[in-house]
Design a protein around this motif. Structure first.
Motif, short mmCIF file in Angstrom:
data_model
loop_
_atom_site.label_atom_id
_atom_site.label_comp_id
_atom_site.label_asym_id
_atom_site.label_seq_id
_atom_site.Cartn_x
_atom_site.Cartn_y
_atom_site.Cartn_z
N THR A 56 0.85 -1.19 0.00
CA THR A 56 0.00 0.00 0.00
C THR A 56 0.88 1.24 0.00
N GLY A 57 0.36 2.33 -0.51
CA GLY A 57 1.08 3.59 -0.48
C GLY A 57 0.97 4.22 0.90
N ILE A 58 2.05 4.82 1.39
CA ILE A 58 2.03 5.50 2.68
C ILE A 58 1.66 6.96 2.50
N ASN A 59 2.33 7.65 1.58
CA ASN A 59 2.08 9.09 1.43
C ASN A 59 1.05 9.42 0.35
N MET A 60 0.51 8.40 -0.31
CA MET A 60 -0.56 8.62 -1.28
C MET A 60 -1.33 7.31 -1.43
N TYR A 61 -2.64 7.39 -1.48
CA TYR A 61 -3.45 6.19 -1.62
C TYR A 61 -3.26 5.58 -3.01
N MET A 62 -2.85 4.32 -3.04
CA MET A 62 -2.64 3.61 -4.32
C MET A 62 -3.41 2.30 -4.35
N GLY A 63 -4.32 2.11 -3.42
CA GLY A 63 -5.05 0.86 -3.34
C GLY A 63 -4.22 -0.21 -2.64
N LYS A 64 -4.69 -1.43 -2.73
CA LYS A 64 -4.02 -2.57 -2.11
C LYS A 64 -3.48 -3.45 -3.24
N ILE A 65 -2.16 -3.39 -3.45
CA ILE A 65 -1.52 -4.08 -4.57
C ILE A 65 -1.10 -5.47 -4.10
N PRO A 66 -1.65 -6.54 -4.68
CA PRO A 66 -1.34 -7.88 -4.19
C PRO A 66 0.06 -8.36 -4.61
N LEU A 67 0.64 -9.22 -3.77
CA LEU A 67 1.83 -9.97 -4.13
C LEU A 67 1.35 -11.28 -4.73
N ILE A 68 1.88 -11.62 -5.88
CA ILE A 68 1.48 -12.86 -6.55
C ILE A 68 2.57 -13.89 -6.28
N ILE A 69 2.24 -14.90 -5.48
CA ILE A 69 3.19 -15.95 -5.14
C ILE A 69 3.32 -16.87 -6.36
N GLU A 70 4.54 -17.01 -6.87
CA GLU A 70 4.77 -17.82 -8.06
C GLU A 70 5.31 -19.20 -7.74
#
Length: 149
Positions: A87-101
């Protein structure tokens, strides 16, 4: 007369909602004191979990925006990543998932993509939930890092 009754109920509800928010904020701040943080510098970061450590390595070392970002987690035996996101700390960027490969022995490979925005210096927080099978519990780890465009 009816309006006065409704006004009192509305004020009571607002007061209770405010009290609820204050309790939640206080509990959140207390729980933050027990969390493990790591500042990601030079492409890697290590968090100690008791006598064990968890290592994160990022490729490429200069974190790209709008390109694939490869992550390698080296975990002690008995630890498994259950999920992760950024997630972004100083700006909202949504919740970006980590894709486990892949998971191979004690190494877990994951990928993600970070978006670009109007903020030239972004601060990010990677949250990782790690299952500890020895203690039958889930630990939450945090990795902070920055990107520049």
């Amino acid at each position: 007369m009816i309006k006065k009754k409704h006004t009192g109920v509305i004020f009571a509800l607002i007061f209770l909602a405010g009290l609820f928010v204050l309790v939640k904020i206080n509990n959140h701040q207390l729980s933050d004191a027990n969390k493990s943080y790591c500042s990601l510098e030079h492409g890697q970061c290590e968090i100690n979990q008791g006598e064990q450590s968890i290592l994160l390595q990022i490729q490429p070392e200069s974190i790209p925006l709008e390109e694939e970002l490869s992550l390698t987690f080296t975990l002690p035996s008995g630890y498994n990543i259950t999920r992760g996101w950024i997630t972004g700390i100083n700006m909202y960027m949504g919740k970006i998932p980590l894709i486990i490969e892949s998971v191979d022995n004690n190494q877990t490979q994951a990928v993600t993509f970070l978006g670009s925005c109007s903020e030239p210096d972004m601060q990010w927080l990677m949250t990782l939930e790690v299952e500890n099978t020895h203690r039958q519990q889930t630990d939450t780890l945090y990795f902070r890092f920055r990107t520049h465009r």
